[in-house]
Design an enzyme around this catalytic site. Sequence first.
Site, PDB file in Angstrom:
ATOM      1  N   CYS A 266     -23.366 -65.907 -24.205  1.00  0.00           N
ATOM      2  CA  CYS A 266     -22.396 -65.383 -25.180  1.00  0.00           C
ATOM      3  C   CYS A 266     -22.427 -63.851 -25.206  1.00  0.00           C
ATOM      4  CB  CYS A 266     -22.704 -65.852 -26.602  1.00  0.00           C
ATOM      5  SG  CYS A 266     -23.166 -67.568 -26.771  1.00  0.00           S
ATOM      6  N   ASP A 267     -23.614 -63.283 -25.229  1.00  0.00           N
ATOM      7  CA  ASP A 267     -23.743 -61.859 -25.569  1.00  0.00           C
ATOM      8  C   ASP A 267     -24.229 -60.968 -24.429  1.00  0.00           C
ATOM      9  OD1 ASP A 267     -22.967 -62.501 -28.151  1.00  0.00           O
ATOM     10  OD2 ASP A 267     -25.007 -62.908 -28.802  1.00  0.00           O
TER      11      ASP A 267
ATOM     12  N   CYS B 241     -28.298 -66.256 -27.409  1.00  0.00           N
ATOM     13  CA  CYS B 241     -27.385 -66.814 -26.402  1.00  0.00           C
ATOM     14  C   CYS B 241     -26.984 -65.745 -25.390  1.00  0.00           C
ATOM     15  CB  CYS B 241     -26.149 -67.406 -27.078  1.00  0.00           C
ATOM     16  SG  CYS B 241     -24.972 -68.096 -25.899  1.00  0.00           S
TER      17      CYS B 241
END
Length: 330
Positions: free
Chosen positions: A156-157, A153
Amino acid sequence: MFEAMNLSANKNDKKIEGDAEKVKCLIIGSGPAGYTAAIYAARANLYPVLYEGLQPGGQLTTTTEVENFPGYPEGITGPEMMEDLKKQASRFGTDARWGIATDADLSVRPFKVTIDHSKLIEAETLIIATGATAKYLGLEDEKKYAGGGVSACATCDGFFYRGKDVAVVGGGDTAAEEALYLAGLCNKVYLIVRRDVLRASKVMQERVLNTPNIEVLWKHQAKGLFGQGVVEGAELFKNKGEENEEIVKIKIDGFFLAIGHKPNSEIFKDYLNLDEVGYILTTPGTSKTNVPGVFACGDVQDPHYRQAVTAAGSGCMAAIDAERFLSENG
Ligand code: NDP
């Protein structure tokens, strides 16, 4: 509410021992969609019973810091956020339980859902929030470096790789989107594509190919990762299986998988309309499936946004739809 009765058959005619438990609102899944549905359903006196599924807390428990969920100005870790959501749902009376839904019969109301192959629930309404699972390549190194440079992701990261070099695996719209997102943060993005074409839509292809810090590695496939504790690089096959096959190394800090997601809809496929990938189809603007009384929210019905906040929003919709359904249908 929990009237007991003996019930011994489900759609596969498997014998389930014991009594069926009757519930007004059964929620399957414990990501942001499931818990938000639970908060709303509990506050509407639907006495929701929620089964947490294979990965209690959902996909967010596999990420480190969550910085894009509104309301957390300093960010929060994925596991902490899910713990907070669970506490909030429990505070209003949600009965959250360990257990995996292993079978379902949605042919008539009340819907029959089997938990852990052994316990039968009869539900007046069903909210499916079972999420989707990112696909991985199946390399040992993906496990070895989980939380140390391997992610599925970028949204997300990606932030943790600002100014660094990273690689994205895949050639579809997700890979293109992730590569473009990372290109805005990182020094360089390698896009590792196994064929000599991208599957992504034309417009996404053009964007990728016109972004100077994205380098497409055509006909490359990941062989493994290396690094002391964290990812420092990847080994790739170039032209795998062909005469001029060779192995190349790239130096990267982040290795992002974007080879597709698998929605967790398998046990419902005999009853619900799904798209060709397996995402549950809902009536646009609602959480309603083709079976009245069955609602879907979160990633199991969303191939596009897949964010915690959009999942939470759709969980709220599912609970409101379930509450209205019950008031109209008894
Ligand atoms: P797709 O199935 O479309 O693409 C998967 C990609 O990963 C393909 O390029 C495939 O290669 C590659 N791949 C699969 N397995 C492997 C493997 N083992 N090794 C190397 N590469 C592999 O998945 P997406 O998640 O990209 O998209 C899913 C759906 O969601 C699509 O319909 C897409 O259009 C849609 N979507 C739409 C978006 C939007 O509209 N903004 C954003 C994201 C997704 P190959 O091509 O060789 O099969």
